[in-house]
Design an enzyme around this catalytic site. Structure first.
Site, PDB file in Angstrom:
ATOM      1  CD  GLN A 296      -1.370  -0.152   3.546  1.00 15.24           C
ATOM      2  OE1 GLN A 296      -2.593   0.260   3.450  1.00 15.24           O
ATOM      3  NE2 GLN A 296      -0.789  -0.568   4.810  1.00 15.24           N
TER       4      GLN A 296
ATOM      5  CG  HIS B  27      -4.066   1.006  -0.064  1.00 14.08           C
ATOM      6  ND1 HIS B  27      -4.143   2.107   0.236  1.00 14.08           N
ATOM      7  CD2 HIS B  27      -4.654   0.038   0.703  1.00 14.08           C
ATOM      8  CE1 HIS B  27      -5.151   2.191   1.533  1.00 14.08           C
ATOM      9  NE2 HIS B  27      -5.341   0.735   1.584  1.00 14.08           N
TER      10      HIS B  27
ATOM     11  CG  ASP C 223      -9.143   0.520   0.510  1.00 20.36           C
ATOM     12  OD1 ASP C 223     -10.309   0.922   0.349  1.00 20.36           O
ATOM     13  OD2 ASP C 223      -9.019   0.128   1.486  1.00 20.36           O
TER      14      ASP C 223
ATOM     15  CD  GLU D  59      -9.499  -3.111   0.697  1.00 17.39           C
ATOM     16  OE1 GLU D  59      -9.718  -3.204   1.997  1.00 17.39           O
ATOM     17  OE2 GLU D  59      -8.433  -3.292  -0.116  1.00 17.39           O
TER      18      GLU D  59
ATOM     19  CG  ASP E 120     -11.624  -3.148   4.814  1.00 19.27           C
ATOM     20  OD1 ASP E 120     -11.782  -3.656   6.036  1.00 19.27           O
ATOM     21  OD2 ASP E 120     -10.481  -2.229   4.867  1.00 19.27           O
TER      22      ASP E 120
ATOM     23  CD  GLN F 138      -8.289  -5.666   4.332  1.00 20.22           C
ATOM     24  OE1 GLN F 138      -6.998  -5.672   5.206  1.00 20.22           O
ATOM     25  NE2 GLN F 138      -8.574  -4.544   3.948  1.00 20.22           N
TER      26      GLN F 138
ATOM     27  CE  LYS G 176      -8.393  -3.850   7.545  1.00 23.23           C
ATOM     28  NZ  LYS G 176      -9.000  -2.453   7.313  1.00 23.23           N
TER      29      LYS G 176
END
Length: 415
Positions: A171, A193, A235, A270, A304, A326, A328
């Site tokens: 990212q 990212h 993202d 994302e 996410d 994702q 996390k």
């Protein structure tokens, strides 16, 4: 195999905790600082230095194994746990968790996690505690059994020892162009990212974002080594929905347009939109996925926000409400549940991306590598921090060292 003592020591996360609601509402930046009042509870300012708390287990041979507790960058957003407070977490760990740790057989990983991390009454322990303590317990089991953490996960979940590397995703943070160049020069598997977390970065009707996507593809061709062909993963923090509306058809149309602007690349988008609840997210993401699949688009949706816990992951995977999840780890809790989440995704033929946060530490990143490789996730995040070089080194080198050990084990066992 009992723990003789437990150490707690405060530490730093590798980035900052940010008030996502304030940023989404238009907070401006002055250098590295966000200007304005915080909106999300517990935040005293929009950007707060990330804190962590290390828990060290002193084993019978006086070896100390560690795990790190922390929260994610956008704490308190999208159904996540609130902002990490070191004093509060330390107090709860001391009162509730340490007595349990001193009375558990750490040689058996999953039973130890179950016993130490059981709820208090009807309330689950803060996920930061689950995450850090489960890392320490995994390291303890690995030390006592003279194995890698990956081998412990494989044994506990009845998995074959892995032989393949897991693609690494980097990212960029706000230093987009410089960090994209770094990623391309280092032949990162998945990039960049982009941190598209404000209207300024997304642009009117997404034009700024679209131009950035095309630039990344062009730059990859320009300075990448021959044959280098990464997955492009962006993202957008819900900004497609914020800017063009929450109608799934319009969102899918926009994403198809982005994918068509970079032919030949697989495109991951994302968090295209935040529909306000887990159920609404599932229903509307499923529609977007269906439209993209029906068109044969090269774009894939990555969820996410609103998909945090193991139960959330199960619901999205079973509903086919995303192409990739994702996972996390600081939001899932116990790192054993990260392993369960990857296996759940695989069982439902949904992509498993072991992510995390820039606010994590070197220790939590290394533990995540072992779980990712053991379960053969589809990709894993280079973490912690936003600097590319450090995170890619920590995660990439840990994976290479692990696979070298496992390869040697395989050769010895065959011999």
């Amino acid at each position: 195999m009992q723990i003789k003592d437990v150490l707690l020591t405060p530490g730093n996360g590798a980035f900052f905790y940010d008030d996502q609601a304030a940023i989404r509402a238009g907070a401006s930046q002055d250098g590295f600082v966000y200007v304005g009042e915080a909106v999300t509870p517990e935040f005293k300012s929009i950007r707060v230095p990330a804190a962590s708390l290390s828990v060290g287990l002193v084993l019978v041979d006086h070896t100390v194994v560690w795990g790190d507790m922390m929260s994610v960058q956008y704490s308190g957003a999208g159904g996540r746990d609130p902002l990490f407070e070191t004093a509060q977490i330390s107090d709860l760990t001391s009162r509730i968790v340490i007595p349990r740790l001193l009375d558990v057989d750490v040689s058996r990983y999953l039973p130890a996690c179950t016993k130490v991390l059981e709820p208090v009454g009807r309330s689950r322990l803060p996920l930061a505690i689950e995450y850090g303590v489960s890392q320490a317990l995994l390291r303890a089991a690995a030390h006592l059994q003279r194995k890698t953490m990956a081998e412990i996960i494989c044994a506990e979940f009845d998995l074959p020892l892995p032989t393949c590397r897991v693609p690494v995703y980097c990212q960029s943070g706000d230093a987009r162009e410089i960090n994209v160049d770094k990623m391309i020069l280092k032949s990162v598997d998945v990039l960049p990212h982009g941190l598209i977390n404000s209207r300024r970065k997304f642009g009117v009707q997404g034009q700024t974002f679209m131009e950035f996507v095309k630039w990344v593809a062009a730059r990859t061709r320009q300075i990448g080594r021959p044959g280098y062909h990464p997955v492009l993963h962006f993202d957008v923090y819900g900004w497609i929905g914020e800017e063009i509306g929450l109608e799934p058809q319009r969102i899918a149309d926009f994403i198809c347009g982005v994918a068509e602007s970079v032919p030949g690349f697989t495109l991951n988008i994302e968090s295209p939109a935040d529909f306000g609840s887990t159920q609404a997210q599932i229903e509307n993401y499923a529609k977007i996925v269906s439209i993209l699949d029906g068109r044969g688009s090269s774009a894939r949706i990555v969820v996410d926000e609103r998909c945090n816990t193991l139960e959330d992951i199960r619901l999205f995977a079973e509903a086919k409400a995303t192409h990739v999840i994702q996972i996390k780890p600081p939001d899932v809790g116990s790192i054993a549940d990260t392993a369960r989440a990857v296996l759940m995704c695989k069982a439902n033929k949904v992509g498993a991306y072991v992510g995390g946060s820039c606010t994590e530490t070197d220790l939590s990143a290394q533990a995540s590598v072992h779980v990712s490789v053991a379960t053969q996730a589809d990709m894993m995040l280079a973490k912690p921090g936003m600097g590319v070089d450090e995170a890619f080194s920590i995660v990439g080198n840990e994976q290479n060292r692990l696979l070298a050990i496992l390869n040697r084990r395989a050769i010895i066992n065959v011999g």
